[in-house]
Write an enzyme that holds these catalytic residues in place. Structure first.
Site, PDB file in Angstrom:
ATOM      1  NE  ARG A 284      42.039 -66.371  18.973  1.00  8.51           N
ATOM      2  CZ  ARG A 284      41.064 -65.458  18.935  1.00  8.51           C
ATOM      3  NH1 ARG A 284      41.372 -64.168  18.925  1.00  8.51           N
ATOM      4  NH2 ARG A 284      39.803 -65.829  18.912  1.00  8.51           N
TER       5      ARG A 284
ATOM      6  CG  HIS B 249      42.033 -61.283  10.527  1.00  9.73           C
ATOM      7  ND1 HIS B 249      43.305 -61.267  11.055  1.00  9.73           N
ATOM      8  CD2 HIS B 249      41.189 -61.329  11.609  1.00  9.73           C
ATOM      9  CE1 HIS B 249      43.237 -61.316  12.379  1.00  9.73           C
ATOM     10  NE2 HIS B 249      41.955 -61.360  12.739  1.00  9.73           N
TER      11      HIS B 249
ATOM     12  CG  ASN C  54      41.990 -54.674  18.636  1.00 10.44           C
ATOM     13  OD1 ASN C  54      41.921 -55.286  17.562  1.00 10.44           O
ATOM     14  ND2 ASN C  54      41.890 -55.282  19.809  1.00 10.44           N
TER      15      ASN C  54
ATOM     16  CG  HIS D  82      45.655 -57.811  16.958  1.00 13.40           C
ATOM     17  ND1 HIS D  82      44.410 -57.573  16.433  1.00 13.40           N
ATOM     18  CD2 HIS D  82      46.550 -57.428  16.026  1.00 13.40           C
ATOM     19  CE1 HIS D  82      44.548 -57.072  15.218  1.00 13.40           C
ATOM     20  NE2 HIS D  82      45.836 -56.969  14.948  1.00 13.40           N
TER      21      HIS D  82
ATOM     22  CB  SER E  37      43.868 -62.978  21.349  1.00 10.22           C
ATOM     23  OG  SER E  37      43.559 -62.635  20.002  1.00 10.22           O
TER      24      SER E  37
ATOM     25  N   PRO F 135      35.085 -53.917  15.437  1.00 12.15           N
ATOM     26  CG  PRO F 135      34.811 -55.349  13.626  1.00 12.15           C
ATOM     27  CD  PRO F 135      35.525 -54.105  14.040  1.00 12.15           C
ATOM     28  CG  ASN F 136      32.185 -58.576  17.225  1.00 14.55           C
ATOM     29  OD1 ASN F 136      30.967 -58.501  17.339  1.00 14.55           O
ATOM     30  ND2 ASN F 136      32.761 -59.014  16.118  1.00 14.55           N
TER      31      ASN F 136
ATOM     32  CB  ALA G 249      36.912 -59.627  12.524  1.00 17.86           C
TER      33      ALA G 249
ATOM     34  NE  ARG H  32      40.536 -65.712  15.540  1.00 21.29           N
ATOM     35  CZ  ARG H  32      39.352 -65.087  15.552  1.00 21.29           C
ATOM     36  NH1 ARG H  32      39.276 -63.798  15.350  1.00 21.29           N
ATOM     37  NH2 ARG H  32      38.239 -65.752  15.786  1.00 21.29           N
TER      38      ARG H  32
ATOM     39  CD  GLU I 197      47.683 -54.771  13.073  1.00 16.43           C
ATOM     40  OE1 GLU I 197      48.479 -54.360  12.194  1.00 16.43           O
ATOM     41  OE2 GLU I 197      47.141 -55.890  13.013  1.00 16.43           O
TER      42      GLU I 197
ATOM     43  NE  ARG J 174      34.832 -60.764  20.510  1.00 14.26           N
ATOM     44  CZ  ARG J 174      35.738 -60.270  19.705  1.00 14.26           C
ATOM     45  NH1 ARG J 174      36.330 -59.137  19.993  1.00 14.26           N
ATOM     46  NH2 ARG J 174      36.053 -60.895  18.611  1.00 14.26           N
TER      47      ARG J 174
ATOM     48  CE1 TYR K  14      40.049 -61.266  21.350  1.00 15.71           C
ATOM     49  CE2 TYR K  14      37.933 -62.386  21.586  1.00 15.71           C
ATOM     50  CZ  TYR K  14      39.028 -62.029  20.809  1.00 15.71           C
ATOM     51  OH  TYR K  14      39.098 -62.442  19.508  1.00 15.71           O
TER      52      TYR K  14
HETATM   53  C1  DQA Z   1      41.468 -59.224  18.044  1.00 12.49           C
HETATM   54  C2  DQA Z   1      41.820 -60.479  17.225  1.00 12.49           C
HETATM   55  C3  DQA Z   1      40.929 -60.613  16.002  1.00 12.49           C
HETATM   56  O1  DQA Z   1      41.278 -61.777  15.273  1.00 12.49           O
HETATM   57  C4  DQA Z   1      39.484 -60.719  16.430  1.00 12.49           C
HETATM   58  O2  DQA Z   1      38.650 -60.777  15.293  1.00 12.49           O
HETATM   59  C5  DQA Z   1      39.071 -59.641  17.368  1.00 12.49           C
HETATM   60  C6  DQA Z   1      39.996 -59.197  18.407  1.00 12.49           C
HETATM   61  C7  DQA Z   1      42.273 -59.133  19.349  1.00 12.49           C
HETATM   62  O3  DQA Z   1      42.295 -58.054  19.926  1.00 12.49           O
HETATM   63  O4  DQA Z   1      42.860 -60.119  19.799  1.00 12.49           O
HETATM   64  O5  DQA Z   1      37.931 -59.180  17.328  1.00 12.49           O
HETATM   65  O6  DQA Z   1      41.779 -58.072  17.258  1.00 12.49           O
END
Ligand code: DQA
Length: 149
Positions: free
Chosen positions: A107, A80, A74, A100, A102, A10-11, A77, A111, A98, A18, A23
């Site tokens: 953070r 978590h 990836n 990420h 960031s 998501p996102n 969210a 997270r 996996e 964003r 990111y």
């Molecule tokens: C993320 C880190 C997650 O905590 C966050 O919710 C994301 C992006 C990252 O790629 O750093 O949506 O997975």
């Protein structure tokens, strides 16, 4: 030719727009195009999938069985708290790396935990979108494929 599925949660469809200070400024389309070429140069067919919906991601994991050699993911969210995605990964034989963008460990507290990590080969964090290449290389290495061009 090995087949790897890239799953973004998501996102991540809003990459580039964003929170660019976290990111970066590349879009998901930029990342997917670059990674597809990077994979192709290593004899890997990469297919890309993004969804904002937990169930769609679970379906993609189930459908990867027998279809893909590995998944680079990836979970955003969902990382978590999604025991459902974790169980989906645990329930298929397809290996998962996996990633990420960031550094989730520097953070917010929520997270710092990944409920996904225990059912993966490993986790790449905090090196920006470059992490997608490292995650792909880790998967290729795991599958015994060709790491350099
Ligand atoms: C993320 C880190 C997650 O905590 C966050 O919710 C994301 C992006 C990252 O790629 O750093 O949506 O997975």
């Amino acid at each position: 030719m090995k087949k790897i599925l890239l799953i973004n949660g998501p996102n991540l469809n809003r990459l580039g727009k964003r929170e660019p200070h976290i990111y970066g400024s590349l879009t998901l389309a930029d990342v997917e195009k670059d990674l597809t070429e990077f994979a192709h140069n290593r004899n890997v067919e990469l297919n890309c999938f993004q969804s904002n919906y937990e169930g769609a991601i679970i379906d993609a994991i189930h459908n990867a069985e027998g279809e893909y050699d590995g998944i680079v993911m990836n979970p955003a969210a969902f990382t978590h708290y999604s025991y459902a995605i974790r169980d989906a990964i645990a329930g298929v034989t397809v290996p998962v790396v996996e990633i990420h963008i960031s550094n989730i460990h520097t953070r917010e507290e929520f997270r710092h935990t990944s409920v996904i990590a225990p059912v993966t080969i490993g986790q790449i964090v905090g090196v920006g979108v470059y992490g997608y290449k490292l995650a792909l290389l880790a998967m290729i290495e795991h599958l015994g494929g060709k790491l350099d061009e």
